[in-house]
Motif scaffolding. Structure first.
Motif, mmCIF file in Angstrom:
data_model
loop_
_atom_site.group_PDB
_atom_site.id
_atom_site.type_symbol
_atom_site.label_atom_id
_atom_site.label_comp_id
_atom_site.label_asym_id
_atom_site.label_seq_id
_atom_site.Cartn_x
_atom_site.Cartn_y
_atom_site.Cartn_z
ATOM 1 N N LEU A 42 0.836 -1.148 -0.050
ATOM 2 C CA LEU A 42 -0.006 0.088 0.081
ATOM 3 C C LEU A 42 0.824 1.355 0.141
ATOM 4 N N ASN A 43 2.080 1.521 0.898
ATOM 5 C CA ASN A 43 2.987 2.503 1.021
ATOM 6 C C ASN A 43 3.492 2.786 -0.206
ATOM 7 N N THR A 44 4.099 1.612 -1.030
ATOM 8 C CA THR A 44 5.215 2.046 -2.001
ATOM 9 C C THR A 44 4.434 2.080 -3.457
ATOM 10 N N ASN A 45 2.931 1.505 -3.413
ATOM 11 C CA ASN A 45 2.401 1.082 -4.849
ATOM 12 C C ASN A 45 3.051 0.365 -5.843
ATOM 13 N N LYS A 46 4.098 -0.584 -5.434
ATOM 14 C CA LYS A 46 4.896 -1.282 -6.083
ATOM 15 C C LYS A 46 3.738 -2.572 -6.667
#
Length: 171
Positions: free
Chosen positions: A103-107
């Motif tokens: 969620l935090n990196t959108n990887k």
């Protein structure tokens, strides 16, 4: 008309946030939509769907995923002989960390898998096995769930038809 599928409140309460899918038709006025947002936005993440297919697909996924994922997690716990509560908590924290990272990196989920897997290592072997075997299992899960949806739709149609006949007899 606004149609909305709120997430399972029992689970969402503990997550401190609901997830609600919604769709509106052209008859909804802007003020009504603002009222709708003001009502649900403090307690729910709202996601507007753009088609019946998307509404049904995402509605099924978001309402069923907590139970389905818990079954997958239970399988991990069982197969890795994780019986103690403190060990289970470590596993759950690993899951939380993975989800937060995504969620935090959108990887892309596949990129994260490649990041954590060493060439020829345990994770790579496990991922390869999952890629070979798990899709067939998920195909069966989706097929069985779709069959259940179809059965429910048929039952609703039969019930509606019976109600119409009953109303027509009374008229």
């Amino acid at each position: 008309m606004v149609r909305c599928i709120p997430a399972d409140i029992r689970v969402s309460f503990w997550l401190h946030r609901l997830l609600s899918l919604f769709d509106i038709n052209k008859k909804i006025e802007n003020d009504d939509l603002i009222d709708f947002f003001n009502l649900l936005n403090p307690v729910s993440t709202l996601h507007r769907v753009k088609s019946d297919e998307e509404f049904n697909r995402l509605g099924t996924l978001t309402s069923c995923s907590p139970g389905l994922l818990c079954e997958v997690f239970e399988c991990f716990l069982s197969k890795f002989s994780i019986l103690q509560q403190d060990e289970q908590k470590l596993f759950y924290q690993s899951i939380r960390g993975t989800v937060n990272y995504l969620l935090n990196t959108n990887k892309n989920i596949n990129d994260v898998s490649l990041e954590v897997a060493n060439k020829g290592g345990l994770t790579e072997v496990g991922i390869k096995t999952l890629n070979e075997l798990f899709p067939a299992c998920m195909d069966q899960v989706v097929e069985n769930m779709q069959n259940k949806i179809n059965d429910r739709s048929t039952q609703i149609s039969i019930t509606m038809e019976t109600m119409k006949k009953s109303i027509n007899k009374k008229l």
